[in-house]
Design a protein around this motif. Structure first.
Motif, PDB file in Angstrom:
ATOM      1  N   GLN A 704      33.464 -73.001  27.001  1.00  0.00           N
ATOM      2  CA  GLN A 704      32.767 -74.153  26.466  1.00  0.00           C
ATOM      3  C   GLN A 704      32.505 -75.056  27.464  1.00  0.00           C
ATOM      4  OE1 GLN A 704      36.583 -74.063  23.374  1.00  0.00           O
ATOM      5  NE2 GLN A 704      35.526 -75.908  23.604  1.00  0.00           N
ATOM      6  N   THR A 705      32.158 -74.606  28.630  1.00  0.00           N
ATOM      7  CA  THR A 705      31.503 -75.308  29.799  1.00  0.00           C
ATOM      8  C   THR A 705      30.258 -75.337  29.798  1.00  0.00           C
ATOM      9  OG1 THR A 705      31.463 -73.572  31.516  1.00  0.00           O
ATOM     10  CG2 THR A 705      33.721 -74.727  31.252  1.00  0.00           C
ATOM     11  N   PHE A 706      29.518 -76.009  30.587  1.00  0.00           N
ATOM     12  CA  PHE A 706      27.798 -75.964  30.717  1.00  0.00           C
ATOM     13  C   PHE A 706      27.547 -75.075  31.856  1.00  0.00           C
ATOM     14  CE2 PHE A 706      28.370 -80.070  28.496  1.00  0.00           C
ATOM     15  CZ  PHE A 706      27.650 -79.756  27.536  1.00  0.00           C
ATOM     16  N   PHE A 707      28.353 -74.382  32.396  1.00  0.00           N
ATOM     17  CA  PHE A 707      28.214 -73.473  33.327  1.00  0.00           C
ATOM     18  C   PHE A 707      27.962 -71.976  32.881  1.00  0.00           C
ATOM     19  CE2 PHE A 707      30.535 -76.584  35.361  1.00  0.00           C
ATOM     20  CZ  PHE A 707      29.903 -77.021  36.681  1.00  0.00           C
ATOM     21  N   SER A 708      26.992 -71.284  33.443  1.00  0.00           N
ATOM     22  CA  SER A 708      26.690 -69.909  33.239  1.00  0.00           C
ATOM     23  C   SER A 708      27.757 -69.073  33.758  1.00  0.00           C
ATOM     24  CB  SER A 708      25.244 -69.428  33.462  1.00  0.00           C
ATOM     25  OG  SER A 708      24.466 -70.041  32.810  1.00  0.00           O
ATOM     26  N   VAL A 709      28.749 -68.212  33.109  1.00  0.00           N
ATOM     27  CA  VAL A 709      30.030 -67.460  33.580  1.00  0.00           C
ATOM     28  C   VAL A 709      29.544 -66.129  33.214  1.00  0.00           C
ATOM     29  CG1 VAL A 709      32.189 -67.305  33.804  1.00  0.00           C
ATOM     30  CG2 VAL A 709      31.234 -69.442  33.547  1.00  0.00           C
ATOM     31  N   TYR A 710      29.305 -65.244  34.072  1.00  0.00           N
ATOM     32  CA  TYR A 710      29.219 -63.780  33.960  1.00  0.00           C
ATOM     33  C   TYR A 710      30.573 -63.216  33.242  1.00  0.00           C
ATOM     34  CZ  TYR A 710      28.199 -58.816  33.981  1.00  0.00           C
ATOM     35  OH  TYR A 710      27.817 -57.459  33.822  1.00  0.00           O
TER      36      TYR A 710
END
Length: 830
Positions: A704-710
């Motif tokens: 639910q963040t705005f960061f791309s997390v692999y």
């Protein structure tokens, strides 16, 4: 680590002992630059290729009076050199007056038989497994390597600037690069002497480091690790060569005919062997390619000498130039062995000709080859001397005896220069700033303590509001046998302190037996990862992001104590056993519930979980390389696979533990360096046997963040899918600009395209659904159909930004399902 290099970028002026120096530009009759023209000293094999703008520079220890400049379709030009040093020459090539037989390199299914260079290339392919050490069952040799960093493009304005006031003495020993003609100042040197062993039948190699010596930033483990990864070994016969995490097409590749133009330029005797000279240059701009030439023997078709220069238009950041030379010695009539390898990289903010930067240079010399001396497989499984401090503390006599190439005057001066610089207060300040940016820690040497990480000081979440965190660790050196680490945090919304502390001790260096323990009382986001962890100091992005998609209120109070022991009897094969005691409850009970049915509770419902768990695990990381021999080592490569297998068991009643269960988990991750970019792949499988509440189930990782997390699902909310049995697959491919480079108006932007697809299947038993029925979280698993999502992304925006566009493939009927989302990330990458 790249930030440390960027801090060091500075400016130019020059001096040298070489006999002949030339620089200039090659143009045609209309004044247009001629890219990839061949420039040679007359009656020699020493030469270079003009760059994309027709510019060239070279020098030699010999004295030459004439340059030969040639390119197909033009008359050969002989240019007199009036003096030993000739700069800013202008050579004008005239269009050929004779109708030459044009050599055309066709692509696809078109015929290539009219090009003799390609005919020779095909014979190189056929013979490459019969050349060098590949001809023998076993081999061994001595290897000496030196890596040097230099400040380049130094001018009088820089010398007189405030930055170097009080340090002007460092500019007394300037030299000029024989490759670029720029002035440089050596500031760092790393030397390594080792024995290399290989067995072609067993497909095994081993390198025993016998000595290592550093100057400059010798105690900065991060920089040393960066240097070693930066200049990893390569084989020019491979189809692709990896530099700076990018796959460059080798000019000897079988795909080279579709990537390069080849021209048979010359033939001559080299070391009494008749050789052909082949010139090559890229067919298209903005691709990861080289330009240069190579000399190949006419009978064995082994490479005698090759140079490779990355084109300026190549899609690579922070690196202006890369230049490589390899020389091979003739052992007998049919064996050519690598003798010397030289690589120069020019790190710079800009690719403009006069841009300031830092040279990184590696020279590797090989000697004392021996063959067909078999050794047992076990010999290759154990790293010798990896923990022996004497490797890093060799006397000067050792280096005098084992340097396969002597240090020149400038290299000898580096050790003395840095010893002097370390006494200058201003240099200490510059170094400290660079160190903080690189490691995230503020060093307090007199206490042997580091304060940090400075990147984790500020955070925010709905349970704590604004949050401040301060941490510290013991640090006597990069090879400490033990380490203490801890932090304190305070939430201005809940007005509560949190803490975490951990200790680890390397009790056996040979088998790397490590004992660790710690405790953490904090707020965190459960379910951010499927694979269980006992990291008591960990804190994830999801529980401290300032901006989130939707309400991020599913946070938990965590009180975790852990004790672990691990052993690594064989390199990269690690076994671990451990135990944890954790207490879990909701951090926002009015919004998020971890309630479960508890017949022993007065209300029949409990809101807190107390659980003791024992676990054992196996981690195998083939191909992983590390630096250091202390309790903490640093990885120096990221191209290895990881296999993880874990078995855990919860023990009801022990230390008031609530549940009995068994859990097995497996994961496999593998990066693939392909010709069309880099593919990341991972598979995770797991199953929990027994009934457990929501806090102990396996949550499919949402984001639910705005960061791309692999390894997370960008369009899933936290706790949207909950399972006791699961299987996930993640695939992400970065084309590194291979597609965009073929679109004319997009070439100069150097953008990179990324595509990804992710899937998850899971199940949740009726018993587990019933146990957690009091919770306000919908208990749903992707059982009837596999949940999937896909993404397309654009990277290298302004060289630091990546944006991903994420699409949800199904389960759109779920409450508040997000069909589309945008995530991004920032970072320095090549």
């Amino acid at each position: 680590m790249k930030r440390i290099l960027l801090v060091l970028f500075v400016l130019t002026s020059f001096w040298s002992n070489s006999q002949t120096k030339v620089s200039g530009v090659v143009v045609d009759e209309t004044g247009e630059p001629v890219a990839f023209a061949n420039v040679l000293f007359k009656n020699s094999s020493q030469g270079t290729i003009t760059n994309d703008n027709g510019v060239f520079y070279m020098e030699s220890d010999e004295t030459y009076n004439t340059l030969i400049i040639s390119f197909i379709g033009y008359d050969k030009l002989e240019l007199d050199l009036p003096s030993k040093v000739n700069y800013n020459l202008k050579a004008v090539l005239m269009e050929s007056s004779e109708q030459l037989d044009e050599v055309v390199v066709y692509v696809g299914k078109q015929s290539k038989k009219n090009n003799p260079a390609i005919d020779i290339l095909k014979k190189i392919w056929a013979k490459k497994r019969e050349n060098g050490v590949s001809k023998f069952k076993q081999y061994q040799y001595d290897k000496y390597e030196k890596v040097e960093f230099d400040l380049n493009t130094i001018d009088s304005a820089l010398i007189k600037s405030r930055l170097f006031r009080g340090m002007e003495f460092v500019f007394e020993d300037l030299d000029t690069s024989r490759i670029t003609g720029k002035t440089y100042l050596p500031i760092f040197l790393n030397e390594t002497f080792s024995k290399v062993y290989g067995d072609n039948k067993l497909a095994e190699t081993k390198e025993d480091i016998l000595g290592n010596k550093n100057s400059g930033f010798s105690n900065n483990q991060a920089l040393i690790a960066f240097v070693k990864d930066l200049y990893s070994d390569y084989n020019i016969y491979n189809n692709y060569l990896k530099f700076f995490d990018k796959s460059f097409t080798s000019p000897l590749s079988k795909t080279g005919v579709d990537t390069y133009n080849y021209v048979l330029s010359d033939s001559a005797y080299i070391d009494n062997k008749w050789c052909y000279n082949i010139l090559y240059y890229p067919r298209r701009k903005n691709e990861l390619t080289f330009k240069g030439d190579f000399w190949v023997n006419d009978t064995t078709f082994a490479i005698k000498k090759i140079n490779l220069e990355v084109t300026r238009s190549a899609n690579i950041n922070w690196v202006k130039d890369i230049y490589i030379e390899q020389e091979f010695e003739v052992l007998n009539d049919s064996v050519f062995l690598l003798k010397r390898d030289y690589m120069l990289s020019d790190f710079s903010f800009s690719k403009k000709e006069k841009a300031r930067g830092v040279y990184g240079k590696r020279t590797t010399v090989y000697n004392n080859y021996m063959f067909d001396i078999p050794k047992p497989r076990e010999f290759y499984k154990v790293d010798a001397n990896q923990f022996d401090p004497s490797v890093f503390e060799k006397e000067d006599s050792f280096w005098s005896d084992n340097r396969l190439e002597p240090l020149n005057k400038d290299e000898k001066g580096i050790y003395q220069l840095l010893d002097t610089l370390r006494t200058v207060p201003k240099f200490k300040s510059i170094y400290n700033v660079a160190s903080i940016l690189g490691s995230g820690y503020i060093e307090i040497d007199k206490w042997n303590v580091d304060i940090g990480s400075v990147f984790n000081v500020f955070g925010y979440n709905e349970a704590e509001g604004t949050r401040l965190r301060m941490g510290a660790r013991t640090y006597f050196g990069q090879n400490d046998p033990w380490r203490l680490e801890g932090y304190m945090a305070y939430g201005f919304g809940d007005h509560k302190f949190k803490h975490g502390f951990a200790a680890k001790w390397l009790i056996d260096r040979k088998n790397r037996i490590i004992v660790s323990a710690g405790n953490r009382r904090d707020i965190g986001q459960l379910g951010i990862s499927l694979t269980a962890t006992s990291d008591v100091l960990g804190r994830n992005q999801a529980s401290s992001s300032v901006l989130t998609v939707g309400a991020n209120n599913r946070l938990s109070n965590i009180n975790l104590s852990a004790f672990n022991m691990e052993i690594e009897p064989i390199t990269n094969l690690k076994f671990g056993v451990g135990s944890t005691l954790r207490t879990l409850s909701s951090a926002l009970p009015d919004l998020f519930s971890l309630d479960y049915v508890d017949p022993e509770s007065p209300t029949g419902i409990s809101s807190e979980i107390k659980q003791f768990e024992i676990s054992t695990q196996v981690i195998y990381t083939p191909g992983r390389r590390t630096i250091g021999y202390g309790v903490e080592r640093r990885n120096i490569n990221d191209d290895y696979s990881t296999l993880f297998l874990s078995y855990s068991q919860g023990l009801e009643g022990f230390l008031e533990s609530d549940f009995n269960y068994r859990k097995i988990q497996f994961s496999y991750s593998q990066p693939w360096q392909l010709g069309w970019g880099r593919l990341l792949s991972s598979v995770e499988l797991g199953k929990t046997f027994g009934e457990v509440p929501l806090g102990l189930l396996n949550v499919i990782p949402g984001n639910q963040t705005f960061f791309s997390v692999y390894n997370s699902f960008a369009n899933l909310d936290f706790y949207e899918f909950v399972t006791d049995t699961y299987a996930t697959l993640h695939l992400e491919h970065n084309f590194n600009g291979r597609l965009f480079s073929r679109i004319p108006f997009m070439r100069k932007w150097n953008l990179r395209e990324i595509v990804g697809i992710r899937g998850a299947w899971g199940d949740l038993s009726d018993g587990n659904i019933a146990l957690s029925s009091p919770t306000n979280v919908p208990l749903m698993a992707p059982t009837n159909k596999i949940y999937y999502e896909y993404s397309v992304g654009v990277g290298n925006i302004f060289r630091i930004l990546r944006i991903d566009f994420n699409f949800r493939g199904n389960y759109l009927e779920n409450p508040d399902a997000r069909a589309f989302g945008v995530t991004g990330s920032f970072g320095f990458s090549f």
